[in-house]
Scaffold this motif. Structure first.
Motif, PDB file in Angstrom:
ATOM      1  N   GLY A   1      43.538  21.084  41.775  1.00 17.06           N
ATOM      2  CA  GLY A   1      43.213  20.986  43.193  1.00 17.06           C
ATOM      3  C   GLY A   1      42.678  19.639  43.624  1.00 17.06           C
ATOM      4  O   GLY A   1      42.532  19.381  44.822  1.00 17.06           O
ATOM      5  N   VAL A   2      42.362  18.769  42.661  1.00 20.65           N
ATOM      6  CA  VAL A   2      41.877  17.424  42.993  1.00 20.65           C
ATOM      7  C   VAL A   2      43.080  16.496  43.086  1.00 20.65           C
ATOM      8  O   VAL A   2      43.816  16.315  42.115  1.00 20.65           O
ATOM      9  CB  VAL A   2      40.887  16.903  41.939  1.00 20.65           C
ATOM     10  CG1 VAL A   2      40.458  15.468  42.273  1.00 20.65           C
ATOM     11  CG2 VAL A   2      39.672  17.814  41.868  1.00 20.65           C
TER      12      VAL A   2
ATOM     13  N   ALA B   1      32.917  16.675  42.116  1.00 20.02           N
ATOM     14  CA  ALA B   1      32.867  18.129  42.243  1.00 20.02           C
ATOM     15  C   ALA B   1      34.179  18.742  41.769  1.00 20.02           C
ATOM     16  O   ALA B   1      35.252  18.197  42.012  1.00 20.02           O
ATOM     17  CB  ALA B   1      32.601  18.526  43.692  1.00 20.02           C
ATOM     18  N   GLY B   2      34.075  19.884  41.085  1.00 22.48           N
ATOM     19  CA  GLY B   2      35.250  20.540  40.532  1.00 22.48           C
ATOM     20  C   GLY B   2      35.472  20.211  39.064  1.00 22.48           C
ATOM     21  O   GLY B   2      36.277  20.860  38.387  1.00 22.48           O
TER      22      GLY B   2
ATOM     23  N   VAL C   1      31.277  26.776  29.417  1.00 28.20           N
ATOM     24  CA  VAL C   1      31.852  25.756  30.295  1.00 28.20           C
ATOM     25  C   VAL C   1      31.534  26.111  31.745  1.00 28.20           C
ATOM     26  O   VAL C   1      31.813  27.228  32.190  1.00 28.20           O
ATOM     27  CB  VAL C   1      33.384  25.656  30.110  1.00 28.20           C
ATOM     28  CG1 VAL C   1      33.973  24.649  31.093  1.00 28.20           C
ATOM     29  CG2 VAL C   1      33.721  25.266  28.676  1.00 28.20           C
ATOM     30  N   SER C   2      30.936  25.183  32.466  1.00 26.42           N
ATOM     31  CA  SER C   2      30.607  25.392  33.872  1.00 26.42           C
ATOM     32  C   SER C   2      31.334  24.366  34.737  1.00 26.42           C
ATOM     33  O   SER C   2      31.790  23.330  34.236  1.00 26.42           O
ATOM     34  CB  SER C   2      29.091  25.279  34.102  1.00 26.42           C
ATOM     35  OG  SER C   2      28.403  26.343  33.486  1.00 26.42           O
ATOM     36  N   THR C   3      31.435  24.677  36.026  1.00 21.99           N
ATOM     37  CA  THR C   3      32.123  23.798  36.969  1.00 21.99           C
ATOM     38  C   THR C   3      31.121  23.174  37.931  1.00 21.99           C
ATOM     39  O   THR C   3      30.269  23.866  38.490  1.00 21.99           O
ATOM     40  CB  THR C   3      33.180  24.575  37.770  1.00 21.99           C
ATOM     41  OG1 THR C   3      34.134  25.132  36.864  1.00 21.99           O
ATOM     42  CG2 THR C   3      33.912  23.664  38.740  1.00 21.99           C
ATOM     43  N   LEU C   4      31.232  21.875  38.110  1.00 23.36           N
ATOM     44  CA  LEU C   4      30.321  21.131  38.964  1.00 23.36           C
ATOM     45  C   LEU C   4      30.621  21.413  40.431  1.00 23.36           C
ATOM     46  O   LEU C   4      31.765  21.302  40.869  1.00 23.36           O
ATOM     47  CB  LEU C   4      30.482  19.641  38.665  1.00 23.36           C
ATOM     48  CG  LEU C   4      29.372  18.687  39.093  1.00 23.36           C
ATOM     49  CD1 LEU C   4      28.060  19.066  38.419  1.00 23.36           C
ATOM     50  CD2 LEU C   4      29.761  17.249  38.712  1.00 23.36           C
TER      51      LEU C   4
END
Length: 280
Positions: free
Chosen positions: A62-63, A200-201, A230-233
């Motif tokens: 999406g980026v 972000a992302g 694992v996390s998303t910013l």
């Protein structure tokens, strides 16, 4: 009253990240999403219109890092030339119709609107250096605006919103990324200040502890607490150096100058310093 729009998405081969054909109820426009590596397969699809506009995207989760907009009267076959001449794109999104619904005047004006939009919106780079200025038949202006609005809506629904703004990238800094250990993260470097912003992302590997980097360790604790996995910013985060940014994302001990690479495969070191080790 609830206003509803129905958009159908057909997945070719039942692959969510593969070729997709999309329609909006009540509209004749056909949207085709084509991953670069599946172009040959996409060209074999039957009953795909040939006239319309398209976007070539350098896209990752999406980026969007880079965009090119153009028009076609050849349908999917138009992408052959771009595959051989433009290396940056990994996905094409085409908006196609028949000549009876999209004549030359409408097509030229729609392309101009598409190019003008990508040159003035979002935080991505664009290969469109100038906006065409075609004659627009005043009786067709409403049609062009309606089509462009529908295209922007469909792009957003598909996850390719063309108006997304990331402040750091919008300032003119090139996009860099890391894909180590399956972690996908994007960021940009400010040559003037030496700071590196993780966008972000981006994913952050909390399963690997930070080694000897106070800034990265404190940023993790502030944003994720005692989280794991694992996390998303959710928001952009700036660091004093590329290495701190890399350690924040990947854990361990990292050399950000060789870890972060651009779309051409160049390391941050090669792009900005031409040296092999970090001094910051």
């Amino acid at each position: 009253m609830i206003e509803l729009t129905t958009m159908t998405v057909r997945l070719i081969g039942s692959e969510p990240d593969g070729i997709r054909i999309c329609h909006v109820e009540g509209e004749s426009l056909t949207t085709v999403v084509v991953p670069r590596e599946l172009l040959s397969e996409a060209k074999r699809l039957p009953d795909i219109p040939k006239r319309g506009i398209y976007y070539l995207l350098d896209e990752d989760h999406g980026v969007i890092g880079r965009v090119y907009a153009g028009q076609t009267t050849q349908g999917l076959a138009r992408l052959d030339a771009h595959k051989s001449r433009k290396e940056f794109w990994n996905k094409a999104v085409m908006f196609l119709d028949d000549e009876s619904n999209m004549d030359r005047d409408v097509l030229d004006a729609l392309e101009a609107d598409a190019i003008g939009y990508v040159r003035t919106h979002g935080s991505y780079e664009t290969d469109n250096l100038e906006t065409p200025q075609p004659y627009v038949n005043p009786y067709k202006e409403q049609t062009v605006k309606r089509l462009h609005k529908s295209i922007l809506f469909r792009m957003a629904v598909l996850g390719y919103g063309l108006d997304r703004t990331d402040t750091a990238v919008a300032a003119g800094h090139a996009l860099f990324h890391t894909r180590r250990n399956g972690i996908v993260a994007n960021g940009c470097y400010d040559e003037r200040t030496g700071r590196f912003t993780v966008l972000a992302g981006s994913q952050v590997d909390l399963s690997r502890p930070v080694l000897k980097n106070v800034g990265a360790s404190e940023a993790r604790k502030e944003l994720f607490g005692e989280g794991s996995g694992v996390s998303t910013l959710r928001d952009d985060v700036a660091f004093g150096s590329p290495s701190s940014a890399a350690v924040f994302v990947l854990g361990g001990s990292q050399n950000g100058w060789t870890e972060w690479t651009n779309e051409a495969g160049e390391t941050l070191d090669a792009a900005y310093r031409g040296k092999g080790t970090e001094t910051r």
